[in-house]
Design a protein around this motif. Structure first.
Motif, mmCIF file in Angstrom:
data_model
loop_
_atom_site.group_PDB
_atom_site.id
_atom_site.type_symbol
_atom_site.label_atom_id
_atom_site.label_comp_id
_atom_site.label_asym_id
_atom_site.label_seq_id
_atom_site.Cartn_x
_atom_site.Cartn_y
_atom_site.Cartn_z
ATOM 1 N N PHE A 210 0.864 -1.183 0.000
ATOM 2 C CA PHE A 210 0.000 0.000 0.000
ATOM 3 C C PHE A 210 0.899 1.231 0.000
ATOM 4 N N PRO A 211 0.433 2.355 -0.544
ATOM 5 C CA PRO A 211 1.331 3.485 -0.810
ATOM 6 C C PRO A 211 1.706 4.373 0.374
ATOM 7 N N SER A 212 1.152 4.123 1.560
ATOM 8 C CA SER A 212 1.487 4.971 2.707
ATOM 9 C C SER A 212 1.282 4.185 3.995
ATOM 10 N N LEU A 213 1.807 4.721 5.072
ATOM 11 C CA LEU A 213 1.555 4.119 6.383
ATOM 12 C C LEU A 213 0.064 4.123 6.694
ATOM 13 N N ARG A 214 -0.596 5.234 6.439
ATOM 14 C CA ARG A 214 -2.033 5.309 6.738
ATOM 15 C C ARG A 214 -2.809 4.258 5.957
ATOM 16 N N ALA A 215 -2.496 4.095 4.676
ATOM 17 C CA ALA A 215 -3.204 3.106 3.862
ATOM 18 C C ALA A 215 -2.933 1.691 4.368
ATOM 19 N N THR A 216 -1.695 1.410 4.751
ATOM 20 C CA THR A 216 -1.338 0.076 5.252
ATOM 21 C C THR A 216 -2.044 -0.215 6.564
ATOM 22 N N LEU A 217 -2.016 0.730 7.486
ATOM 23 C CA LEU A 217 -2.657 0.529 8.790
ATOM 24 C C LEU A 217 -4.172 0.400 8.653
ATOM 25 N N ASN A 218 -4.760 1.164 7.741
ATOM 26 C CA ASN A 218 -6.197 1.031 7.492
ATOM 27 C C ASN A 218 -6.524 -0.326 6.880
ATOM 28 N N HIS A 219 -5.652 -0.837 6.016
ATOM 29 C CA HIS A 219 -5.886 -2.157 5.434
ATOM 30 C C HIS A 219 -5.916 -3.234 6.516
ATOM 31 N N ILE A 220 -4.998 -3.164 7.452
ATOM 32 C CA ILE A 220 -4.987 -4.118 8.573
ATOM 33 C C ILE A 220 -6.334 -4.072 9.284
ATOM 34 N N LEU A 221 -6.798 -2.879 9.578
ATOM 35 C CA LEU A 221 -8.071 -2.693 10.276
ATOM 36 C C LEU A 221 -9.240 -3.265 9.477
ATOM 37 N N ILE A 222 -9.302 -2.969 8.193
ATOM 38 C CA ILE A 222 -10.410 -3.432 7.337
ATOM 39 C C ILE A 222 -10.459 -4.961 7.300
ATOM 40 N N ILE A 223 -9.325 -5.587 7.102
ATOM 41 C CA ILE A 223 -9.293 -7.052 7.037
ATOM 42 C C ILE A 223 -9.661 -7.658 8.381
ATOM 43 N N ASP A 224 -9.241 -7.031 9.467
ATOM 44 C CA ASP A 224 -9.657 -7.506 10.789
ATOM 45 C C ASP A 224 -11.174 -7.450 10.924
ATOM 46 N N HIS A 225 -11.774 -6.339 10.513
ATOM 47 C CA HIS A 225 -13.243 -6.236 10.560
ATOM 48 C C HIS A 225 -13.887 -7.358 9.744
ATOM 49 N N PHE A 226 -13.362 -7.587 8.556
ATOM 50 C CA PHE A 226 -13.900 -8.600 7.647
ATOM 51 C C PHE A 226 -13.893 -9.988 8.291
ATOM 52 N N TYR A 227 -12.729 -10.411 8.804
ATOM 53 C CA TYR A 227 -12.615 -11.759 9.352
ATOM 54 C C TYR A 227 -13.201 -11.901 10.751
ATOM 55 N N VAL A 228 -13.016 -10.922 11.611
ATOM 56 C CA VAL A 228 -13.573 -11.029 12.960
ATOM 57 C C VAL A 228 -15.094 -11.066 12.892
ATOM 58 N N ASP A 229 -15.682 -10.276 12.020
ATOM 59 C CA ASP A 229 -17.134 -10.330 11.845
ATOM 60 C C ASP A 229 -17.576 -11.746 11.466
ATOM 61 N N ALA A 230 -16.865 -12.367 10.535
ATOM 62 C CA ALA A 230 -17.207 -13.737 10.129
ATOM 63 C C ALA A 230 -17.066 -14.696 11.314
ATOM 64 N N ARG B 65 -14.747 -25.568 14.538
ATOM 65 C CA ARG B 65 -16.017 -25.046 14.026
ATOM 66 C C ARG B 65 -15.818 -24.423 12.651
ATOM 67 N N ILE B 66 -16.780 -24.609 11.787
ATOM 68 C CA ILE B 66 -16.725 -24.040 10.448
ATOM 69 C C ILE B 66 -17.280 -22.611 10.488
ATOM 70 N N VAL B 67 -16.519 -21.692 9.941
ATOM 71 C CA VAL B 67 -16.891 -20.278 9.880
ATOM 72 C C VAL B 67 -17.291 -19.966 8.438
ATOM 73 N N SER B 68 -18.383 -19.247 8.286
ATOM 74 C CA SER B 68 -18.823 -18.807 6.960
ATOM 75 C C SER B 68 -18.292 -17.404 6.705
ATOM 76 N N VAL B 69 -17.478 -17.286 5.674
ATOM 77 C CA VAL B 69 -16.898 -15.996 5.296
ATOM 78 C C VAL B 69 -17.621 -15.521 4.041
ATOM 79 N N HIS B 70 -18.402 -14.474 4.181
ATOM 80 C CA HIS B 70 -19.187 -13.944 3.066
ATOM 81 C C HIS B 70 -18.284 -13.158 2.127
#
Length: 189
Positions: free
Chosen positions: A41-61, A109-114
């Motif tokens: 990712f092109p910046s620290l902010r973009a990289t740190l936000n990507h970590i957060l977004i993916i965490d939201h995605f998987y933790v929600d699942a 346990r099986i997790v459903s990832v949408h």
């Protein structure tokens, strides 16, 4: 050894590393945070936000949710390190809650990832390992980017190093944890 203990300690280490990295990043100027850097990712902010977004995605699942691709709607939901740190701490707490509730059967346990057009079904233990690997990968990129700023990157790869004991104790107190609580699968930190 308790089957869940390695996942618990990885979840705590993950949250602690995020806390350390974002605490260091709080000392960056807004220009340093958004400056173009070499990485996936092109910046620290973009990289740190990507970590957060993916965490939201998987933790929600893992929690049984159906957030799916909606997690990616805003690629940089946090404009400042202060908002990133708060949001990351919240999702880290959610992940800790998921892991604290697990037992040996829960790891299977099986997790459903949408994923939008399909639903991926994955065992909890494999999904956790994937998420931890993702975190380490991108935190490493952010760590390298941070070395090119006025802020020295923090130590992230020695979870229970003897030389870090005083600093670790202070940080754990800040986070409301104890070392004993992390390693004792019967204790709640």
């Amino acid at each position: 050894m308790n089957d869940v203990l390695p996942y618990r300690t990885m979840a705590y280490n993950n949250a602690w590393a995020n806390h350390r990295l974002l605490t260091a990043c709080e000392r960056l100027s807004p220009d340093e945070l958004t400056a173009k850097r070499t990485g996936f990712f092109p910046s620290l902010r973009a990289t740190l936000n990507h970590i957060l977004i993916i965490d939201h995605f998987y933790v929600d699942a893992m929690e049984g949710g159906t957030l799916g691709p909606a997690a990616f709607a805003d690629q940089e939901p946090c404009a400042t390190v202060a908002t990133l740190k708060k949001a990351q701490a919240a999702v880290d707490q959610r992940l800790l809650k998921v892991v604290e509730a697990l037992d040996a059967a829960g790891l299977q346990r099986i997790v459903s990832v949408h994923r939008g057009t399909s639903i991926q079904r994955e065992r909890m233990d494999r999904l956790l390992l994937h998420l931890f690997q993702h975190q380490v990968h991108h935190r490493g990129q952010a760590h390298a980017m941070l070395s090119g700023t006025s802020v020295s990157p923090p130590q992230l790869d020695e979870f229970f190093s003897a030389g870090e004991a005083p600093l670790r104790a202070a940080e754990f107190a800040e986070l409301g944890w104890t070392e004993e609580g992390i390693w004792d699968s019967n204790a709640k930190t």
